[in-house]
Write a protein that holds these residues in place. Structure first.
Motif: not given
Length: 217
Positions: A194-202
Motif C-alpha cells: 500500500t505504501m509503495a502505491g502511495d509513493i508511486v502516485r505521490g
C-alpha cells in the motif's frame, strides 16, 4: 429456656451454613470450568485463542512478509532520508515559492514513512540499517545522489539552487518510483505494498510538478 429449646435453631443454622458452602463451591467449580472452556472450541475440543489473545495477535496477517518487503523497507529508508536532507536545504536556499512548497510536502510525507518502515523491520526482526545493498550505489538507477552532488547542492542558493534541486529531485523520485513498483510486483506484505502505491502516485505527481517548475525557471 433450656439447651433443648435452642437445638432446632442450631440445627437450622448448621444447615444454612452447609448450604452456603455448597453454593460457593458450586460457583467456583462452574467458574473454573468456564475459564477452561474459554480456550476450547466447543464440540471439538480444539484450543482456540481467547478474546484477549485474539486482540493481541490480530495483527498477525499484516506481519506476513517476504524478502522483497524487507529489501523495499531497508532500501527506501536511506532513500527517504536523503530526500529529507535535500528538502530541508530548501528552507534557506530556495527562492522559488513552488520549490519551497514541494520541499515541505516531501518532508510531511516521507518523515512518517521512515518511522513506519523502521517499525515494520523491527517487528520482522530485520535490521533497519544496512551498510551496503545492491542497487543503493549512485548510478544504479535508484536516484540516490553522491556525496559530491549533495555538497554541490549545499553550496548554491536562489535560482541556481531551485534549478538544481528540481533536477536532482526528479532523478531521486524516479528512483523511488522504480523501487516502489518492484515492491508492488514482488512484495507480499499488504501495508508495504500500500505504501509503495502511495509513493508511486505521490512522487509521480511531484515529478510532473518539478518538470513544470523547470520549464518556467
Amino acid at each position: 429456656m433450656t439447651a433443648l429449646a435452642h437445638a432446632p435453631r442450631r440445627k437450622h443454622l448448621r444447615r444454612a451454613v452447609a448450604t452456603g458452602i455448597a453454593v460457593a463451591a458450586g460457583t467456583l467449580f462452574l467458574t473454573a470450568c468456564g475459564n477452561d472452556m474459554n480456550g476450547m472450541d466447543h464440540g471439538s475440543g480444539k484450543a482456540t485463542a481467547s478474546p484477549t489473545a485474539t486482540a493481541t495477535t490480530g495483527k498477525a496477517a499484516s506481519t506476513d512478509f517476504n524478502k522483497a518487503d524487507v529489501a523495499f523497507a531497508q532500501m527506501m529508508i536511506p532513500h527517504h532520508e536523503q530526500a529529507l536532507e535535500m528538502a530541508r536545504l530548501a528552507d534557506d536556499r530556495a527562492s522559488d515559492t513552488e520549490i519551497k512548497e514541494i520541499a515541505a510536502t516531501i518532508e510531511k510525507a516521507q518523515d512518517p514513512e521512515i518511522r513506519t518502515m523502521k517499525g515494520w523491520l523491527k517487528s520482522w526482526n530485520e535490521p533497519t540499517g544496512v551498510e551496503s545493498m545492491p542497487g543503493m550505489e549512485h548510478g544504479d538507477g535508484d536516484g540516490m545522489m553522491s556525496g559530491s552532488d549533495m555538497e554541490h547542492l549545499k553550496g548554491v542558493k536562489n535560482a541556481e539552487f531551485d534549478k538544481m534541486f528540481a533536477e536532482m529531485m526528479i532523478e531521486h523520485h524516479n528512483g523511488a518510483i522504480a523501487m516502489a513498483r518492484d515492491e508492488q510486483k514482488d512484495g507480499e506484505n499488504t501495508a508495504a505494498m500500500t505504501m509503495a502505491g502511495d509513493i508511486v502516485r505521490g512522487q509521480s505527481a511531484e515529478v510532473d510538478q518539478l518538470e513544470g517548475v523547470l520549464d518556467r525557471l
